[in-house]
Every structure is written in C-alpha cells, then in structure tokens.
Design a protein around this motif. Sequence first.
Motif, PDB file in Angstrom:
ATOM      1  N   GLY A  59       0.791  -1.219   0.000  1.00 22.71           N
ATOM      2  CA  GLY A  59       0.000   0.000   0.000  1.00 22.71           C
ATOM      3  C   GLY A  59       0.821   1.266   0.000  1.00 22.71           C
ATOM      4  O   GLY A  59       0.269   2.356  -0.159  1.00 22.71           O
ATOM      5  N   GLY A  60       2.120   1.134   0.162  1.00 22.92           N
ATOM      6  CA  GLY A  60       3.002   2.294   0.210  1.00 22.92           C
ATOM      7  C   GLY A  60       3.430   2.774  -1.155  1.00 22.92           C
ATOM      8  O   GLY A  60       2.938   2.297  -2.190  1.00 22.92           O
ATOM      9  N   SER A  61       4.378   3.732  -1.148  1.00 22.87           N
ATOM     10  CA  SER A  61       4.821   4.374  -2.381  1.00 22.87           C
ATOM     11  C   SER A  61       6.331   4.466  -2.429  1.00 22.87           C
ATOM     12  O   SER A  61       6.999   4.549  -1.395  1.00 22.87           O
ATOM     13  N   LEU A  62       6.844   4.460  -3.634  1.00 21.41           N
ATOM     14  CA  LEU A  62       8.250   4.737  -3.917  1.00 21.41           C
ATOM     15  C   LEU A  62       8.315   5.505  -5.224  1.00 21.41           C
ATOM     16  O   LEU A  62       7.411   5.397  -6.068  1.00 21.41           O
ATOM     17  N   ARG A  63       9.391   6.252  -5.411  1.00 21.34           N
ATOM     18  CA  ARG A  63       9.609   6.964  -6.671  1.00 21.34           C
ATOM     19  C   ARG A  63      11.008   6.637  -7.165  1.00 21.34           C
ATOM     20  O   ARG A  63      11.991   6.921  -6.490  1.00 21.34           O
ATOM     21  N   LEU A  64      11.074   6.051  -8.345  1.00 19.59           N
ATOM     22  CA  LEU A  64      12.348   5.732  -8.971  1.00 19.59           C
ATOM     23  C   LEU A  64      12.728   6.826  -9.959  1.00 19.59           C
ATOM     24  O   LEU A  64      11.858   7.398 -10.621  1.00 19.59           O
ATOM     25  N   SER A  65      14.030   7.077 -10.052  1.00 17.72           N
ATOM     26  CA  SER A  65      14.553   8.031 -11.025  1.00 17.72           C
ATOM     27  C   SER A  65      15.676   7.372 -11.797  1.00 17.72           C
ATOM     28  O   SER A  65      16.385   6.501 -11.283  1.00 17.72           O
ATOM     29  N   CYS A  66      15.855   7.803 -13.034  1.00 20.80           N
ATOM     30  CA  CYS A  66      16.952   7.307 -13.864  1.00 20.80           C
ATOM     31  C   CYS A  66      17.460   8.460 -14.717  1.00 20.80           C
ATOM     32  O   CYS A  66      16.703   9.049 -15.490  1.00 20.80           O
ATOM     33  N   VAL A  67      18.745   8.756 -14.551  1.00 18.77           N
ATOM     34  CA  VAL A  67      19.373   9.849 -15.295  1.00 18.77           C
ATOM     35  C   VAL A  67      20.324   9.285 -16.335  1.00 18.77           C
ATOM     36  O   VAL A  67      21.173   8.440 -16.008  1.00 18.77           O
ATOM     37  N   ALA A  68      20.184   9.748 -17.558  1.00 15.33           N
ATOM     38  CA  ALA A  68      21.081   9.364 -18.640  1.00 15.33           C
ATOM     39  C   ALA A  68      22.118  10.457 -18.843  1.00 15.33           C
ATOM     40  O   ALA A  68      21.792  11.648 -18.846  1.00 15.33           O
ATOM     41  N   SER A  69      23.376  10.037 -19.027  1.00 17.57           N
ATOM     42  CA  SER A  69      24.450  11.001 -19.256  1.00 17.57           C
ATOM     43  C   SER A  69      25.450  10.429 -20.240  1.00 17.57           C
ATOM     44  O   SER A  69      25.504   9.214 -20.455  1.00 17.57           O
ATOM     45  N   GLY A  70      26.248  11.310 -20.840  1.00 18.73           N
ATOM     46  CA  GLY A  70      27.254  10.881 -21.802  1.00 18.73           C
ATOM     47  C   GLY A  70      27.090  11.596 -23.126  1.00 18.73           C
ATOM     48  O   GLY A  70      26.574  12.706 -23.188  1.00 18.73           O
ATOM     49  N   SER A  71      27.507  10.939 -24.191  1.00 15.97           N
ATOM     50  CA  SER A  71      27.509  11.547 -25.522  1.00 15.97           C
ATOM     51  C   SER A  71      26.124  11.425 -26.170  1.00 15.97           C
ATOM     52  O   SER A  71      25.939  10.745 -27.172  1.00 15.97           O
ATOM     53  N   ILE A  72      25.170  12.134 -25.618  1.00 16.72           N
ATOM     54  CA  ILE A  72      23.771  12.013 -26.034  1.00 16.72           C
ATOM     55  C   ILE A  72      23.413  13.124 -27.008  1.00 16.72           C
ATOM     56  O   ILE A  72      23.610  14.294 -26.703  1.00 16.72           O
ATOM     57  N   VAL A  73      22.880  12.726 -28.153  1.00 10.91           N
ATOM     58  CA  VAL A  73      22.312  13.698 -29.083  1.00 10.91           C
ATOM     59  C   VAL A  73      20.818  13.842 -28.803  1.00 10.91           C
ATOM     60  O   VAL A  73      20.284  14.935 -28.695  1.00 10.91           O
ATOM     61  N   SER A  74      20.150  12.710 -28.688  1.00  7.11           N
ATOM     62  CA  SER A  74      18.730  12.710 -28.344  1.00  7.11           C
ATOM     63  C   SER A  74      18.351  11.334 -27.807  1.00  7.11           C
ATOM     64  O   SER A  74      19.071  10.354 -28.014  1.00  7.11           O
ATOM     65  N   ILE A  75      17.216  11.277 -27.111  1.00  4.84           N
ATOM     66  CA  ILE A  75      16.711  10.015 -26.577  1.00  4.84           C
ATOM     67  C   ILE A  75      15.299   9.790 -27.082  1.00  4.84           C
ATOM     68  O   ILE A  75      14.451  10.683 -26.954  1.00  4.84           O
ATOM     69  N   ASP A  76      15.049   8.631 -27.673  1.00  3.09           N
ATOM     70  CA  ASP A  76      13.693   8.300 -28.098  1.00  3.09           C
ATOM     71  C   ASP A  76      12.945   7.705 -26.912  1.00  3.09           C
ATOM     72  O   ASP A  76      12.708   8.384 -25.935  1.00  3.09           O
ATOM     73  N   ASN A  77      12.618   6.425 -26.962  1.00  4.20           N
ATOM     74  CA  ASN A  77      11.888   5.803 -25.860  1.00  4.20           C
ATOM     75  C   ASN A  77      12.759   5.638 -24.615  1.00  4.20           C
ATOM     76  O   ASN A  77      13.954   5.361 -24.710  1.00  4.20           O
ATOM     77  N   MET A  78      12.130   5.825 -23.449  1.00  2.00           N
ATOM     78  CA  MET A  78      12.727   5.471 -22.167  1.00  2.00           C
ATOM     79  C   MET A  78      11.728   4.577 -21.440  1.00  2.00           C
ATOM     80  O   MET A  78      10.517   4.734 -21.616  1.00  2.00           O
TER      81      MET A  78
END
Length: 122
Positions: A15-34
């Motif tokens: 019944g509880g909650s959590l929040r996940l985060s994910c950060v992308a870094s590096g030689s990124i031009v663009s990101i399509d799907n995550m």
Amino acid sequence: QVQLVESGGGLAQPGGSLRLSCVASGSIVSIDNMGWYRQAPGKQRELVADISDRGNTNYADSVKGRLTISRDNAKNTVYLQMNSLIREDTAVYYCNAEVRTRSSWPGLETYWGQGTQVTVSS
C-alpha cells in the motif's frame, strides 16, 4: 558512451509508495523511448512501462492505475512513481533508453541501467 543511473529503490510496505529516477548522461544527441523493466527472482525481465520522447506512455496490465511513468527531456531523466504497492511488485527495476549518440547518429543504441531493488514487505 552513455550511462544510466537509477535511484530511489528500497523497502516499502504494501500500500506504500516509492519513486524511482533514472538519469542518462554521456555523448547524447537525443533520446527516443525510455522505460522501466523489472525482474523478480526466478522470472524473466518484463516491461513495466515506457514513454516516448513525445510523452506517449505504455503500461503492463499488472501496474495500470498504480504506477506512473514520466520524463524530463531537458534533464534526460525518466521517473516511475509507484503507488499502492503490492508484494508482487518486488523485483529489481531496470531503466532502459534508446539513445542517439554522436557515433550512432542517425541510428539508435539501447542502454540499460544497473538496476535498483524494490522490496514490498510488511
């Protein structure tokens, strides 16, 4: 190269909650799907939810109405808000991204995070 770093996992009560985060870094031009995938002990990795660069979302039936995926394109970050957690949500959660890098452009490469453990238990 691109790195995906997850955070926010841990122990929650049913019944509880959590929040996940994910950060992308590096030689990124663009990101399509995550997206977010999960793998429980003895089971195959499965899709939890994904989101396009335009914000179109897709969810596994088992999480609809309880888990919400979102992203901040300016920060190359994807989130998973997990509410009304149940024991069956216990798994290692992996972040996934389809990235266009300087070396892959115009093609895409798929990257994975290292995983973060989510345990739902009283």
